[in-house]
Write an enzyme that holds these catalytic residues in place. Structure first.
Site, short mmCIF file in Angstrom:
data_model
loop_
_atom_site.label_atom_id
_atom_site.label_comp_id
_atom_site.label_asym_id
_atom_site.label_seq_id
_atom_site.Cartn_x
_atom_site.Cartn_y
_atom_site.Cartn_z
N CYS A 1 -1.40 -1.89 -7.45
CA CYS A 1 -2.08 -3.18 -7.33
C CYS A 1 -1.17 -4.22 -7.98
O CYS A 1 -0.15 -3.87 -8.56
CB CYS A 1 -3.40 -3.16 -8.07
SG CYS A 1 -4.52 -1.86 -7.52
N TRP B 1 -5.11 -2.41 -4.23
CA TRP B 1 -4.83 -1.33 -3.28
C TRP B 1 -5.70 -0.18 -3.77
O TRP B 1 -5.39 0.46 -4.78
CB TRP B 1 -3.35 -0.97 -3.33
CG TRP B 1 -2.95 0.04 -2.31
CD1 TRP B 1 -2.76 1.38 -2.50
CD2 TRP B 1 -2.68 -0.19 -0.94
NE1 TRP B 1 -2.40 1.98 -1.33
CE2 TRP B 1 -2.34 1.04 -0.35
CE3 TRP B 1 -2.71 -1.34 -0.13
CZ2 TRP B 1 -2.02 1.16 1.00
CZ3 TRP B 1 -2.39 -1.21 1.21
CH2 TRP B 1 -2.04 0.03 1.76
N GLU C 1 14.50 6.95 13.84
CA GLU C 1 13.85 5.65 13.67
C GLU C 1 14.80 4.59 13.14
O GLU C 1 14.81 3.46 13.60
CB GLU C 1 12.74 5.77 12.62
CG GLU C 1 11.48 6.39 13.11
CD GLU C 1 10.44 6.35 12.00
OE1 GLU C 1 9.46 5.63 12.17
OE2 GLU C 1 10.61 7.04 10.98
N GLU D 1 11.43 16.16 9.96
CA GLU D 1 11.25 14.87 9.30
C GLU D 1 12.59 14.17 9.07
O GLU D 1 12.70 12.95 9.24
CB GLU D 1 10.48 15.08 7.99
CG GLU D 1 10.23 13.82 7.16
CD GLU D 1 9.51 12.70 7.89
OE1 GLU D 1 8.99 12.90 9.01
OE2 GLU D 1 9.49 11.57 7.35
N ASN E 1 -3.88 -2.38 -13.22
CA ASN E 1 -3.09 -1.68 -12.21
C ASN E 1 -2.74 -0.31 -12.79
O ASN E 1 -2.23 -0.23 -13.90
CB ASN E 1 -1.81 -2.46 -11.90
CG ASN E 1 -0.82 -1.65 -11.09
OD1 ASN E 1 -1.21 -0.81 -10.27
ND2 ASN E 1 0.46 -1.87 -11.30
N GLY E 2 -3.04 0.75 -12.03
CA GLY E 2 -2.73 2.09 -12.53
C GLY E 2 -3.90 3.02 -12.23
O GLY E 2 -4.77 2.69 -11.41
N LYS F 1 4.47 -0.30 12.17
CA LYS F 1 4.11 0.52 11.01
C LYS F 1 2.84 1.31 11.31
O LYS F 1 2.72 2.48 10.98
CB LYS F 1 3.92 -0.37 9.78
CG LYS F 1 3.55 0.38 8.51
CD LYS F 1 4.72 1.20 7.99
CE LYS F 1 4.40 2.05 6.80
NZ LYS F 1 5.35 3.14 6.60
N ARG G 1 1.87 -5.80 -2.95
CA ARG G 1 1.55 -4.63 -3.79
C ARG G 1 0.15 -4.08 -3.51
O ARG G 1 -0.24 -3.03 -4.02
CB ARG G 1 1.62 -5.02 -5.27
CG ARG G 1 2.98 -5.47 -5.72
CD ARG G 1 2.95 -5.85 -7.19
NE ARG G 1 2.57 -4.73 -8.03
CZ ARG G 1 3.39 -3.83 -8.52
NH1 ARG G 1 4.68 -3.92 -8.28
NH2 ARG G 1 2.95 -2.84 -9.27
N HIS H 1 18.88 30.23 21.29
CA HIS H 1 18.08 30.33 22.52
C HIS H 1 18.25 29.09 23.40
O HIS H 1 17.35 28.74 24.14
CB HIS H 1 16.61 30.55 22.15
CG HIS H 1 16.39 31.81 21.37
ND1 HIS H 1 16.36 33.04 21.96
CD2 HIS H 1 16.24 32.01 20.04
CE1 HIS H 1 16.18 33.97 21.02
NE2 HIS H 1 16.11 33.37 19.85
N LYS I 1 13.55 10.45 10.62
CA LYS I 1 14.07 9.31 9.84
C LYS I 1 15.33 8.75 10.50
O LYS I 1 15.48 7.55 10.64
CB LYS I 1 14.39 9.71 8.39
CG LYS I 1 13.22 10.07 7.53
CD LYS I 1 12.22 8.95 7.25
CE LYS I 1 11.21 8.79 8.33
NZ LYS I 1 9.90 9.14 8.24
O1 M6R Z 1 -0.15 5.95 9.51
P1 M6R Z 1 0.12 7.32 10.07
O2 M6R Z 1 0.57 8.28 9.03
O3 M6R Z 1 -1.05 7.85 10.83
O4 M6R Z 1 1.30 7.10 11.08
C1 M6R Z 1 1.76 8.12 11.89
C2 M6R Z 1 3.07 7.76 12.56
O5 M6R Z 1 2.91 6.64 13.37
C3 M6R Z 1 4.15 7.47 11.52
O6 M6R Z 1 4.33 8.56 10.66
C4 M6R Z 1 5.46 7.13 12.20
O7 M6R Z 1 5.97 8.22 12.87
C5 M6R Z 1 6.40 6.62 11.11
N1 M6R Z 1 7.04 5.42 11.50
C6 M6R Z 1 7.36 7.66 10.67
O8 M6R Z 1 8.33 7.20 9.78
#
Ligand code: M6R
Length: 605
Positions: free
Chosen positions: A2, A75, A485, A478, A101-102, A600, A28, A501, A482
């Site tokens: 927060c 938050w 993206e 993962e 905050n915390g 996002k 924040r 395979h 990264k």
């Molecule tokens: O908010 P969510 O965790 O549900 O989002 C899921 C995906 O849209 C999200 O993880 C997306 O793949 C990210 N940009 C990954 O870095």
């Protein structure tokens, strides 16, 4: 995470000054906002759920007069976003106002003791602070000493500012593990969660350290140690940052800031009361079928989670991509099915759609999300908040490790219930989880430069493959996501055993292979996989345990990681991969915070 702000002014402008400071702190936390000012010997509070711009329209914070005041942008961690849960929180008679905050870890126990005598108005952990201060002031302590004694009673993390109508010339603030800075200006003195709120007001800052208490008056500032009241001297630090630097904490991008925040975000995640894990674990243990559903990064946490559930809790679960869930599984859901939905935003349309089907079939919905009050928390029978704080970079980083930390805790809680793992092993993982934040700190410190140089060296590669075995096949996925993206580089991710395979046909020297290869039960097999690729001309980049000579010899480049329990390795091995994607984006002159075509929160199916 927060944002808090407080001021002691020469003029009566507390209302607008706090409101504009909170606008700069809004990154924040932005689910609720509130302010308190002291005017004519009374404390006035305005607060509500919603973003500052929305709440300002109805409450008009600028009308709040006073020389002394506090503000908070929230938050949610404990208690949904609502007017009652928004800060500031008052004592019973409205004589003391507090922002925090915390996370107060022992709030339940404190609240239980306070409840017979005190009127609680919220479900937050923070409200205990105002009532504890109230008790001490009733016993005759002044605000400073009452706050100091309160700080000694609360466990967890805190940056707190408090005012009282009994002492109209001062603000008292305390700090432990949550940031707090004091600003010294011509027109006032201030305390703030970070420099961004101070910038238009002053360039002179006094940085508070853990375990300190500050008493701010217009012409006098003093600091003492919470422990023993000993005085602390501080030198003024000049703030040289711009507003955007300050919001990013001095980092060039939110993404790298958030990668670096992981030790703190995991610490906060692990602070969540075990009661929530207990509730979810009981539900899972009583279910006949368990699905973990999510999209993107959250889905990768589900894959790792299902390994943890089978290896630690000896319970079967299936990770499923949310958009595929209804089509494949709707016919087999019933009231004995439990669904764990993972979502950082809590608003992902594909996950919500899957949950609609789940609800129709009367299966239990358990969720892990970073946004309390989000659609997914409202859909859920039980939920756990990730406590990662707002994640602004489009690529999920700190939310992945927080989700995984929660899933590990859940697996351990189920293991205890089911007696499914020998105690020593269970304890080792539990201890490993607790030391994880400091491990990640060390990892970032040690590997950052190396990863940067590897990114530089391989920036022109045509594509990459990410390969891991067992639980680290999730880390591979993962790591690949990264890189995709942040750099738009076509890349593959495979469980390493699968390469022969088909994948092996694609091997070329300009397509480096990144192996996630800790010294675990799969070590020998992954060495074979590395050889298979190396002998066909692939460049090998490996993530290995320190001094793993065998793999070092076969690698073109390698990153050494500290030794840890095999099941915790995704939580740390992902960090160099996040850094790799970030530095590749920087090398390619791309904006890591806002990759093209991505949002996002994906709120359409
Ligand atoms: O908010 P969510 O965790 O549900 O989002 C899921 C995906 O849209 C999200 O993880 C997306 O793949 C990210 N940009 C990954 O870095």
């Amino acid at each position: 995470m927060c944002g808090i702000f407080g001021c002691v002014l020469r003029n009566e402008m507390a209302g607008p000054i706090i409101r504009s400071a909170l606008e700069r702190l809004e990154y924040r936390g932005y689910d609720s906002i509130g302010q308190a000012t002291l005017s004519s010997g009374k404390i006035f509070v305005k607060k509500d759920k919603g973003k500052i711009s929305e709440v300002q329209k109805t409450l008009n914070f600028d009308e709040m007069l006073g020389k002394l005041g506090l503000g908070h942008t929230r938050w949610a961690t404990h208690g949904m976003p609502s007017k009652e849960n928004a800060h500031p929180h008052l004592d019973c008679d409205g004589n003391i106002a507090v922002v925090h905050n915390g996370i107060i870890e022992n709030f339940m126990e404190l609240r239980k003791n306070l409840e017979p005598k005190h009127k609680f108005r919220s479900r937050t952990d923070s409200e205990v602070i105002s009532h504890l201060i109230e008790d001490y002031m009733e016993e005759g302590e002044n605000l400073e000493e009452a706050t100091r004694l309160t700080a000694k009673r609360i466990k967890g993390s805190f940056a707190v500012a408090a005012i009282s109508n009994q002492e109209h010339d001062k603000l008292v603030c305390i700090k432990k593990e949550s940031p707090l800075i004091v600003g010294v200006g011509e027109e006032g003195v201030y305390c703030s969660s970070d420099m961004s709120a101070l910038l238009p007001l002053t360039k002179n800052a006094l940085i508070m350290e853990d375990g300190e208490l500050g008493v701010l008056k217009i012409d006098e500032i003093k600091f003492i140690k919470i422990k023993n009241g000993e005085s602390v001297k501080k030198e003024i630090t000049k703030i040289e940052w711009t507003l955007s630097d300050a919001m990013k904490g001095g980092y060039p991008h939110f993404t790298i800031k958030e990668i670096n925040e992981q030790p703190t975000s995991i610490r906060n995640t692990l602070r969540i009361s075990p009661i929530y894990h207990e509730l979810i674990a009981s539900k899972l243990c009583d279910s006949e079928r368990i699905f973990l559903i999510a999209c993107g990064t959250s889905y990768h946490a589900c894959i790792a989670g299902s390994y943890l559930f089978s290896k630690i809790s000896k319970i079967d679960s299936r990770p499923v991509i949310a958009s595929e869930f209804k089509d494949q599984y709707s016919e087999i859901l019933n009231s004995k099915t439990a669904i764990i939905a993972l979502s950082q935003s809590g608003e992902t349309a594909d996950t919500i759609e899957a949950l609609k089907t789940v609800r129709e079939k009367k299966a239990s919905i358990l969720s892990i999300t970073n946004v309390m009050g989000s659609s997914i928390t409202r859909f859920s029978d039980i939920y756990i908040g990730q406590n990662s704080g707002p994640e602004i970079g489009v690529a999920a980083t700190k939310s992945f490790t927080s989700q995984l930390a929660i899933l590990t805790k859940l697996a351990l809680t189920m293991a205890t219930k089911r007696n499914s793992m020998d105690e020593e092993n269970r304890r080792e993982i539990d201890r490993g989880l607790k030391t994880l934040p400091s491990y990640i700190e060390k990892v970032i410190e040690r590997v950052d430069d190396k990863v940067k140089s590897i990114a530089k060296k391989y920036v022109d590669s045509e594509s990459f493959s990410f390969l891991g075995r067992g639980i680290n096949s999730a880390t591979a996925l993962e790591g690949r996501l990264k890189l995709l993206e942040l750099t738009y580089t076509p890349s593959l991710a495979y469980p390493a055993g699968e390469v022969k395979h088909g994948f092996i046909a694609t091997v070329e020297s300009n397509r480096p292979a990144i192996f996630i290869a800790p010294r675990d039960d799969n070590h020998n097999k992954i060495i074979n996989n590395i050889m298979e690729l190396k002998s066909r001309g692939a460049k090998i980049i490996s993530l290995i345990e320190k001094d793993d000579k065998k793999i070092i010899e076969m690698s073109d480049d390698y990153i050494e990681m500290p030794q840890m329990h095999a099941l915790l390795t995704p939580l740390t091995y992902i960090v160099p991969l996040q850094l790799f994607a970030y530095y590749m984006a920087v090398e390619k002159d791309l904006d890591p915070d806002k990759p093209r075509h991505l949002a996002k929160s994906v709120t359409v199916e």
